[in-house]
Scaffold this motif. Structure first.
Motif, short mmCIF file in Angstrom:
data_model
loop_
_atom_site.label_atom_id
_atom_site.label_comp_id
_atom_site.label_asym_id
_atom_site.label_seq_id
_atom_site.Cartn_x
_atom_site.Cartn_y
_atom_site.Cartn_z
N GLN A 225 0.83 -1.20 0.00
CA GLN A 225 0.00 0.00 0.00
C GLN A 225 0.87 1.26 0.00
OE1 GLN A 225 -2.32 -1.11 3.46
NE2 GLN A 225 -4.04 -1.80 2.19
N ALA A 226 2.01 1.21 0.69
CA ALA A 226 2.93 2.35 0.67
C ALA A 226 3.51 2.55 -0.73
CB ALA A 226 4.05 2.13 1.69
N ALA A 227 3.80 1.44 -1.42
CA ALA A 227 4.29 1.55 -2.80
C ALA A 227 3.24 2.17 -3.70
CB ALA A 227 4.70 0.17 -3.32
N TYR A 228 1.96 1.88 -3.41
CA TYR A 228 0.88 2.49 -4.19
C TYR A 228 0.82 3.99 -3.95
CZ TYR A 228 -3.79 3.58 -5.92
OH TYR A 228 -4.84 4.14 -6.60
N LEU B 142 -4.78 -2.88 -4.80
CA LEU B 142 -4.17 -4.19 -4.68
C LEU B 142 -5.25 -5.26 -4.71
CD1 LEU B 142 -1.74 -3.55 -1.66
CD2 LEU B 142 -1.17 -3.42 -4.07
N ALA B 143 -4.88 -6.48 -5.00
CA ALA B 143 -5.83 -7.59 -4.93
C ALA B 143 -6.04 -7.96 -3.46
CB ALA B 143 -5.29 -8.79 -5.70
N PRO C 211 1.50 -0.43 -9.42
CA PRO C 211 2.53 -1.45 -9.24
C PRO C 211 1.95 -2.68 -8.55
CG PRO C 211 2.80 0.34 -7.65
CD PRO C 211 1.76 0.79 -8.62
N VAL C 212 2.51 -3.84 -8.86
CA VAL C 212 2.05 -5.12 -8.30
C VAL C 212 3.16 -5.67 -7.40
CG1 VAL C 212 1.17 -7.43 -8.77
CG2 VAL C 212 0.66 -5.55 -10.35
N PRO C 213 3.04 -5.51 -6.09
CA PRO C 213 4.12 -5.98 -5.20
C PRO C 213 4.28 -7.50 -5.23
CG PRO C 213 2.22 -5.25 -3.93
CD PRO C 213 1.97 -4.85 -5.34
N ARG C 214 3.19 -8.21 -5.31
CA ARG C 214 3.22 -9.66 -5.48
C ARG C 214 1.90 -10.09 -6.10
NH1 ARG C 214 6.63 -13.13 -3.82
NH2 ARG C 214 7.40 -11.85 -2.08
N ARG D 15 -6.49 -6.14 -13.42
CA ARG D 15 -5.49 -5.08 -13.59
C ARG D 15 -5.85 -3.94 -12.64
NH1 ARG D 15 -4.19 -1.76 -19.16
NH2 ARG D 15 -1.97 -1.32 -18.78
N LYS D 16 -5.00 -3.67 -11.69
CA LYS D 16 -5.28 -2.67 -10.67
C LYS D 16 -4.71 -1.32 -11.06
CE LYS D 16 -7.27 -5.60 -7.83
NZ LYS D 16 -8.71 -5.45 -7.49
N GLY D 17 -5.35 -0.25 -10.57
CA GLY D 17 -4.86 1.08 -10.86
C GLY D 17 -5.92 2.14 -10.63
#
Length: 370
Positions: free
Chosen positions: A24-27, A226-227, A255-258, A236-238
């Protein structure tokens, strides 16, 4: 004017006990960079900022950081409360935050009071719990349609005075595709809101459903960043980047962390087939179809797929028992051994049967001593 439509951050949520805060921080980093690179004027967040009414302190800290950085990058922020948020907690200090360019709208009675950014009127309709507004608004029924229709009638009346208008709403619009991670908001089967309720405004930024969806050209869900369930594998998230002048809309991938994924099949096939190599770094939900339940299945799976989080068994060719098993009057060991046979698909091994009987005897002895 350029607007970035986001929703359903669910800060503080975990995924099968795995913390998502780093993702979530990366988002948040991604949002700030998007605001800068795309020259975004307004970021809208259509509810479910937090995952629960009393969020953990690190989630609150991340939210504060996100709002500070977004306004520092040059954007105004308009956000509403969703069904996961506490409207009172999220709305605390909203009057003070207005001056900093963060406009938090959690009070249903102010839904038709716009936030003006240049010549665009932004209306924040927080999640409307029908039971809480029915009396004050004298609604004809206890339904989400009745509540949202009342709010939108007043929004349209005010929006007629402005050149362009944007509505933020947190609701389940009829025809939307749900996933497993949304909390049910139905009350007697009347949770859905017709698309026509939102007629008459320039753009509707929806929240609640976690998959991005276009309900109409100007009525959209951005989905979650995120999922939050395995049912969202492949989504596809965004967020939506909207040019309010021209009406042009594009999707900005997050971005997709995992990634998350699902696997189904025989254990030996899943452990050896090169077909699944690209799934080895995924968070996985695995369904094994072996006719007999494999022993130590999770440990063996994690040797190849270290991020396996959920495991289920659906034996191929399995049939339900024709008659219920009699329990009354039978020895405990027989009942327990029948259970092992039922869930595993084969009898317990002799050493397992001995261990089970010893455990039962030890339990009896302890009860006698007590």
């Amino acid at each position: 004017m350029r607007m970035l439509h986001t929703s359903d951050w669910h800060l503080g949520r975990s995924f099968h006990r795995e913390s998502l805060l780093r993702g979530q921080a990366a988002y948040v980093d991604h949002l700030v960079e998007t605001v800068r690179s795309e020259r975004v004027d307004v970021v809208v967040v259509s509810g479910d900022v937090y995952d629960r009414a009393l969020p953990p302190v690190d989630a609150v800290a991340l939210c504060g950081e996100a709002l500070h950085r977004l306004t520092g990058a040059g954007a105004r922020v308009v956000l509403i409360s969703g069904n996961h948020d506490s409207a009172a907690r999220l709305g605390f200090g909203s009057g003070l935050m207005d001056g900093a360019g963060v406009h938090v709208r959690t009070d249903p009675s102010r839904a038709w009071e716009p936030v003006m950014v240049d010549d665009v009127a932004f209306y924040g309709i927080p999640y409307l719990e029908p039971e809480l507004v029915k009396g004050a608004w004298e609604l004809p029924g206890r339904s989400h349609t009745a509540a949202m229709s009342y709010a939108m009638e007043r929004v349209r009346a005010d929006a007629a005075r402005h050149a362009r208008s944007v509505v933020l709403a947190h609701a389940f619009v009829t025809g939307g595709e749900a996933s497993d991670s949304e909390r049910d908001i139905s009350v007697g089967g009347v949770a859905h809101v017709p698309l026509s309720v939102f007629d008459g405004v320039s753009y509707v930024a929806l929240g609640h459903l976690h998959g991005r969806q276009r309900m109409a050209e100007t009525v959209r869900y951005s989905g979650s960043p995120l999922a939050y369930s395995f049912s969202e594998a492949g989504q596809r998230k965004g967020s939506w980047l909207v040019e309010l002048g021209s009406g042009e809309t594009s999707f900005v991938p997050a971005p997709v962390p995992r990634p998350v994924g699902r696997l189904r099949g025989l254990l030996d096939d899943l452990l050896t087939s090169p077909t699944y190599t690209d799934m080895e770094d995924h968070w996985l939900q695995v369904v094994l179809t072996d006719p007999v339940r494999p022993k130590s299945a999770m440990d063996r799976l994690r040797a190849r797929y270290p991020h396996t989080l959920a495991l289920a068994f659906e034996p191929s060719g399995a049939v339900a028992a024709a008659q219920p098993v009699r329990l009354s009057g039978r020895p405990e060991a027989e009942v327990a051994l029948d259970f092992v046979r039922e869930v595993r698909g084969e009898p317990a091994a002799p050493e397992e049967e001995d261990l089970l009987r010893q455990a039962i005897e030890a339990s009896r002895a302890k009860e006698t001593m007590a």
